[in-house]
Design an enzyme around this catalytic site. Structure first.
Site, mmCIF file in Angstrom:
data_model
loop_
_atom_site.group_PDB
_atom_site.id
_atom_site.type_symbol
_atom_site.label_atom_id
_atom_site.label_comp_id
_atom_site.label_asym_id
_atom_site.label_seq_id
_atom_site.Cartn_x
_atom_site.Cartn_y
_atom_site.Cartn_z
ATOM 1 N N LYS A 76 -2.312 -1.600 -3.763
ATOM 2 C CA LYS A 76 -3.172 -0.423 -3.665
ATOM 3 C C LYS A 76 -2.339 0.844 -3.715
ATOM 4 O O LYS A 76 -1.341 0.901 -2.989
ATOM 5 C CB LYS A 76 -3.937 -0.505 -2.337
ATOM 6 C CG LYS A 76 -4.812 0.680 -2.054
ATOM 7 C CD LYS A 76 -5.410 0.549 -0.694
ATOM 8 C CE LYS A 76 -6.102 1.858 -0.387
ATOM 9 N NZ LYS A 76 -6.594 1.917 0.959
ATOM 10 N N SER A 118 -10.467 5.538 -4.341
ATOM 11 C CA SER A 118 -11.425 6.637 -4.464
ATOM 12 C C SER A 118 -11.021 7.688 -5.501
ATOM 13 O O SER A 118 -11.842 8.113 -6.307
ATOM 14 C CB SER A 118 -11.628 7.286 -3.097
ATOM 15 O OG SER A 118 -10.390 7.719 -2.558
ATOM 16 N N GLU A 120 7.525 -6.666 0.882
ATOM 17 C CA GLU A 120 6.300 -6.595 1.699
ATOM 18 C C GLU A 120 5.384 -7.780 1.409
ATOM 19 O O GLU A 120 4.817 -8.380 2.324
ATOM 20 C CB GLU A 120 5.551 -5.274 1.428
ATOM 21 C CG GLU A 120 6.192 -4.037 2.043
ATOM 22 C CD GLU A 120 5.923 -3.927 3.544
ATOM 23 O OE1 GLU A 120 5.310 -4.835 4.123
ATOM 24 O OE2 GLU A 120 6.342 -2.912 4.135
ATOM 25 N N LYS A 176 0.847 -1.193 0.000
ATOM 26 C CA LYS A 176 0.000 0.000 0.000
ATOM 27 C C LYS A 176 0.878 1.237 0.000
ATOM 28 O O LYS A 176 1.701 1.435 0.893
ATOM 29 C CB LYS A 176 -0.895 -0.014 1.242
ATOM 30 C CG LYS A 176 -1.791 1.205 1.351
ATOM 31 C CD LYS A 176 -2.781 1.066 2.471
ATOM 32 C CE LYS A 176 -3.618 2.317 2.605
ATOM 33 N NZ LYS A 176 -4.570 2.217 3.716
ATOM 34 N N TYR A 195 -15.371 1.036 -6.518
ATOM 35 C CA TYR A 195 -16.640 1.743 -6.314
ATOM 36 C C TYR A 195 -17.508 1.684 -7.566
ATOM 37 O O TYR A 195 -18.679 2.014 -7.525
ATOM 38 C CB TYR A 195 -16.359 3.209 -5.930
ATOM 39 C CG TYR A 195 -15.467 3.311 -4.718
ATOM 40 C CD1 TYR A 195 -15.991 3.164 -3.432
ATOM 41 C CD2 TYR A 195 -14.086 3.499 -4.843
ATOM 42 C CE1 TYR A 195 -15.175 3.211 -2.320
ATOM 43 C CE2 TYR A 195 -13.257 3.546 -3.740
ATOM 44 C CZ TYR A 195 -13.807 3.400 -2.479
ATOM 45 O OH TYR A 195 -12.993 3.429 -1.382
HETATM 46 C C1 PBG Z 1 -7.111 2.979 5.628
HETATM 47 C C2 PBG Z 1 -7.650 2.929 4.254
HETATM 48 C C3 PBG Z 1 -7.618 3.947 3.311
HETATM 49 C C4 PBG Z 1 -8.234 3.453 2.160
HETATM 50 C C5 PBG Z 1 -8.649 2.166 2.440
HETATM 51 N N1 PBG Z 1 -8.260 1.861 3.734
HETATM 52 C C6 PBG Z 1 -7.187 5.350 3.435
HETATM 53 C C7 PBG Z 1 -5.807 5.729 3.658
HETATM 54 O O1 PBG Z 1 -4.880 4.929 3.739
HETATM 55 O O2 PBG Z 1 -5.633 6.922 3.774
HETATM 56 C C8 PBG Z 1 -8.380 4.226 0.876
HETATM 57 C C9 PBG Z 1 -9.345 3.696 -0.106
HETATM 58 C C10 PBG Z 1 -9.677 4.633 -1.206
HETATM 59 O O3 PBG Z 1 -9.059 5.692 -1.416
HETATM 60 O O4 PBG Z 1 -10.632 4.307 -1.916
HETATM 61 N N2 PBG Z 1 -7.990 2.384 6.528
#
Ligand code: PBG
Length: 329
Positions: free
Chosen positions: A253, A279, A238, A200, A318
């Site tokens: 991600k 998102s 990782e 991530k 989404y």
């Molecule tokens: C953290 C988490 C995040 C997202 C999923 N889990 C936010 C972050 O790391 O700031 C982001 C998902 C997205 O942007 O759609 N719990």
């Protein structure tokens, strides 16, 4: 007998031929829908930065599960917005919190639905960071890795007990996959799957999510725990560590700026792999389509197809309901 003799276009001549030689498929069963359940709501509330996405009241969970089933979507991943936040995110351990209640309602309505729970404290901490804070040996405020791991393991137990099929830690603390696995096993929950957000990145593309889950960090950023976008070898490390700690599935991600990473992890691991079409990736397409710059439906399918082509077995997106509708048409 003129040049050229080799003509790849022969295979593109008709729709049937194109379908016959297609290398990558896209179907509703490839998508998992992220859902936000807000303990403070009694009716759905639109998320301004994510057109078509809502925060839902917990009471709607069963209805949403039925809607997913009707569209051929096999899974959902749940996020919660509590009534009140605290410094350690302890409120996230409440068995009557929005996520445990929504899990139970969704599994009650559609038992075969694969219900995943995002495991992280950022939705529950008043400072918005993905961990408990402390002052480190250098006098800096930092997340306390090991104290956070304990909370994440406890949160996983709560979600597993509520009926989650999969727990998905998204915090990027070291050692949490192993700790979660042993907590679940000691509760007799050997069947609960751990999907690790193994890779991530510290990404600008999470902007709209922080609005959706009300979890923007109140100070600093997440670069001390999420990965540097410049790094690819580190992604393999990782992924390997999480595999060794017992992860059943891996995630990369975000997806789009990291298609090379999806491919690299796909080639390095035999575990199922998914990617999170986050998102910002979602909202960008809507923003461009709203201005008439691109066709939303075509760009959506092309984007989702690219993530599959890079090597993801399934996609958290989404767009799930919309894409399923378009594909089913
Ligand atoms: C953290 C988490 C995040 C997202 C999923 N889990 C936010 C972050 O790391 O700031 C982001 C998902 C997205 O942007 O759609 N719990």
């Amino acid at each position: 007998m003129g040049f050229p003799t080799i003509r790849p276009r022969r295979l593109r001549r008709t729709d049937a031929l194109r379908k016959l030689v297609r290398e990558t498929s896209l179907a509703p069963s490839d998508f998992v829908l992220p859902l936000f359940f807000d303990a403070n709501l009694s009716a759905p509330k639109p998320i301004a930065s994510m057109p078509g996405v809502f925060r839902h009241p917990v009471q709607d969970a069963g209805k949403i599960a039925a809607e997913l089933k009707a569209r051929g979507i096999l899974g959902a991943i749940l996020f919660g917005i509590p009534e009140k936040k605290d410094a350690k995110g302890i409120v996230g351990l409440d068995p009557n919190g929005p996520v445990p209640r929504a899990i139970a309602a969704m599994k009650g309505a559609v038992p075969e639905l694969v219900v995943m729970a995002d495991v992280c404290v950022d939705e529950y901490t008043d400072h918005g960071h993905c961990g408990v804070l402390h002052t480190d040996a250098h006098g800096q405020i930092d997340v306390d890795n090991d104290a956070t791991v304990e909370i994440l393991a406890e949160m996983s137990r709560v979600y597993a007990k509520a009926g989650a099929d999969i727990v998905a830690p998204s915090d990027m603390m070291d050692g949490r996959v192993g700790a979660i696995r042993s907590a679940l096993d000691s509760d007799g929950r050997q069947d609960v799957i751990v999907l690790s957000y193994a890779v991530k990145y510290a990404s600008a593309y999470y902007g709209p999510f922080r609005d959706a889950a009300d979890c923007a960090p109140q100070f600093g950023d997440r670069a001390g725990y999420q990965m540097d976008p410049a790094n690819a070898r580190e992604a393999l490390r990782e992924a390997r560590l999480d595999e060794e700690e017992g992860a059943d599935m891996l995630m990369v991600k975000p997806a789009l700026a990291y298609l090379d990473i999806i491919r690299a992890v796909r080639d390095a691991s035999t575990l199922p792999l998914c990617a999170y079409n986050v998102s910002g990736e979602y909202s960008m397409l809507h923003a461009a389509a709203d201005r008439g710059m691109i066709s939303l439906e075509r760009a959506m399918l092309e984007t989702l197809g690219s993530i599959r082509r890079a090597g993801a077995d399934f996609i958290l997106t989404y767009h799930a309901l919309h894409a399923a509708e378009v594909l089913g048409a």
